[in-house]
Design an enzyme around this catalytic site. Structure first.
Site, mmCIF file in Angstrom:
data_model
loop_
_atom_site.group_PDB
_atom_site.id
_atom_site.type_symbol
_atom_site.label_atom_id
_atom_site.label_comp_id
_atom_site.label_asym_id
_atom_site.label_seq_id
_atom_site.Cartn_x
_atom_site.Cartn_y
_atom_site.Cartn_z
ATOM 1 N N GLU A 242 54.569 114.951 111.101
ATOM 2 C CA GLU A 242 54.077 116.357 111.259
ATOM 3 C C GLU A 242 55.006 117.185 111.963
ATOM 4 O O GLU A 242 54.853 117.688 113.002
ATOM 5 C CB GLU A 242 52.763 116.287 111.767
ATOM 6 C CG GLU A 242 51.335 115.812 111.132
ATOM 7 C CD GLU A 242 50.315 116.811 111.150
ATOM 8 O OE1 GLU A 242 49.761 116.918 110.101
ATOM 9 O OE2 GLU A 242 50.037 117.169 112.392
ATOM 10 N N SER B 245 51.327 121.606 105.591
ATOM 11 C CA SER B 245 51.414 122.325 104.387
ATOM 12 C C SER B 245 51.464 121.525 103.021
ATOM 13 O O SER B 245 51.789 122.103 102.161
ATOM 14 C CB SER B 245 52.776 123.202 104.349
ATOM 15 O OG SER B 245 52.546 124.044 105.443
ATOM 16 N N GLY C 79 50.611 124.576 108.760
ATOM 17 C CA GLY C 79 50.125 125.977 108.404
ATOM 18 C C GLY C 79 51.003 127.160 108.111
ATOM 19 O O GLY C 79 50.590 128.153 107.891
ATOM 20 N N ASN D 87 42.032 117.090 108.167
ATOM 21 C CA ASN D 87 41.765 117.759 109.236
ATOM 22 C C ASN D 87 41.136 118.953 109.304
ATOM 23 O O ASN D 87 41.934 120.018 108.784
ATOM 24 C CB ASN D 87 43.353 117.728 110.004
ATOM 25 C CG ASN D 87 43.333 118.340 111.316
ATOM 26 O OD1 ASN D 87 42.100 118.524 111.869
ATOM 27 N ND2 ASN D 87 44.475 118.392 112.061
ATOM 28 N N HIS E 27 48.135 115.434 118.220
ATOM 29 C CA HIS E 27 48.175 116.343 117.221
ATOM 30 C C HIS E 27 48.876 117.708 118.135
ATOM 31 O O HIS E 27 48.661 117.891 119.134
ATOM 32 C CB HIS E 27 46.925 116.787 116.517
ATOM 33 C CG HIS E 27 47.370 117.869 115.591
ATOM 34 N ND1 HIS E 27 47.587 119.355 115.701
ATOM 35 C CD2 HIS E 27 47.355 117.706 114.258
ATOM 36 C CE1 HIS E 27 47.626 119.706 114.429
ATOM 37 N NE2 HIS E 27 47.554 118.695 113.418
ATOM 38 N N LYS F 184 40.016 120.693 111.661
ATOM 39 C CA LYS F 184 40.259 121.478 112.914
ATOM 40 C C LYS F 184 39.068 122.347 113.324
ATOM 41 O O LYS F 184 37.927 121.537 113.314
ATOM 42 C CB LYS F 184 41.368 122.476 112.594
ATOM 43 C CG LYS F 184 42.838 121.898 112.023
ATOM 44 C CD LYS F 184 43.788 122.728 111.952
ATOM 45 C CE LYS F 184 44.907 121.878 111.461
ATOM 46 N NZ LYS F 184 46.559 122.620 111.307
HETATM 47 P P1 PGA Z 1 47.976 122.240 107.341
HETATM 48 O O1 PGA Z 1 47.673 121.397 108.780
HETATM 49 O O2 PGA Z 1 47.878 121.445 106.146
HETATM 50 O O3 PGA Z 1 47.393 123.446 107.445
HETATM 51 O O4 PGA Z 1 49.580 122.638 107.386
HETATM 52 C C1 PGA Z 1 48.022 119.909 108.817
HETATM 53 C C2 PGA Z 1 47.924 119.610 110.137
HETATM 54 O O5 PGA Z 1 47.655 120.540 111.326
HETATM 55 O O6 PGA Z 1 47.590 118.405 110.444
#
Ligand code: PGA
Length: 231
Positions: free
Chosen positions: A151, A193, A157, A8, A86, A10
């Site tokens: 999630e 994470s 994050g 992802n 999400h 983003k």
């Molecule tokens: P992250 O994000 O791996 O940076 O924690 C995962 C997500 O938001 O899908």
């Protein structure tokens, strides 16, 4: 079974960076990969090395919706999956999630439905209740193919992940509810994470069918190193 890796990106990476990313991945031996770049790069990122996933979409097929992109339009680019619900795309009411789910299915896009919002791992009594509520949006839908992504919002994050027991029990619970209540067989993946230090132990849980990776997937060489840890 080979584990699925869903990236992802983003709102990250430039046009040059995604093209470089594509080149590196295409020259590797990675398998079972789904890439979710910004929607504007989906066409550019098209490849037979991996599948494409949209980060979001709009539930109407066409119309006066300035700035939106429909699942029908995404499908016409060869997009196979879309993240739905999400936590970074949810609005205050979340009313549009069932509509998006329906539009995805109607357009032949496999939804990757994100659940686990606001679940506090320590509050285990509430955990399954919240999941039940989130999964209720599946009732009445004719679903052949869906992926559920567990999630927990607090793990996204933050560098913090739930315990392996928590991940295992939530994945088992989701699979049971989907098969017993909704008669759906699905893959369940974990996101929040995931990085080089934990991907192996998370993927060693049998019930985990794969991972959804945000920031650690932005560097293609990191992605390949993570893949090497689980292949
Ligand atoms: P992250 O994000 O791996 O940076 O924690 C995962 C997500 O938001 O899908």
């Amino acid at each position: 079974m080979d584990k699925l890796i869903v990236t992802n990106f983003k709102m990250n990476l430039s046009k040059e960076e995604v093209l470089e990313y594509k080149k590196i991945v295409e020259n590797s031996d990675i398998k079972n990969l789904i890439i979710s770049p910004s929607n504007i790069y989906l066409d550019l990122m098209s490849s037979n090395k991996y599948d494409l996933c949209a980060q979001n979409g709009y539930y109407e097929d066409f119309g006066t919706h300035t700035g939106e992109v429909s699942f029908k339009q995404l499908k016409s680019l060869g997009v196979k999956y879309s993240l739905i619900g999400h936590s970074e795309t949810r609005n205050m009411s979340n009313e549009d999630i069932p509509l998006k789910l329906k539009a995805c299915i109607n357009n032949g896009i496999v939804p990757i439905l994100c659940v686990g919002n606001d679940i506090n791992e320590k509050d285990t009594s509430k955990l399954f209740c919240i999941l039940d509520k989130e999964l209720k949006i599946l009732s009445g839908l004719k679903i052949n193919d869906i992926i559920i992504a567990y999630e927990p919002t607090w793990a996204i994050g933050t560098g913090v992940t739930p315990s392996l027991e928590n991940i295992k029990s939530v994945h088992t619970y989701i699979k049971n509810v989907l098969s017993k209540v909704y008669n759906i067989k699905c893959k369940v993946i974990y996101g929040g994470s995931v990085d080089m230090s934990n991907i192996k132990e998370i993927c060693s849980i049998e019930e985990v069918d794969g991972v959804l990776i945000g920031s650690s997937s932005l560097n293609p060489n990191n992605l390949l190193k993570m893949y090497n840890k689980i292949k």
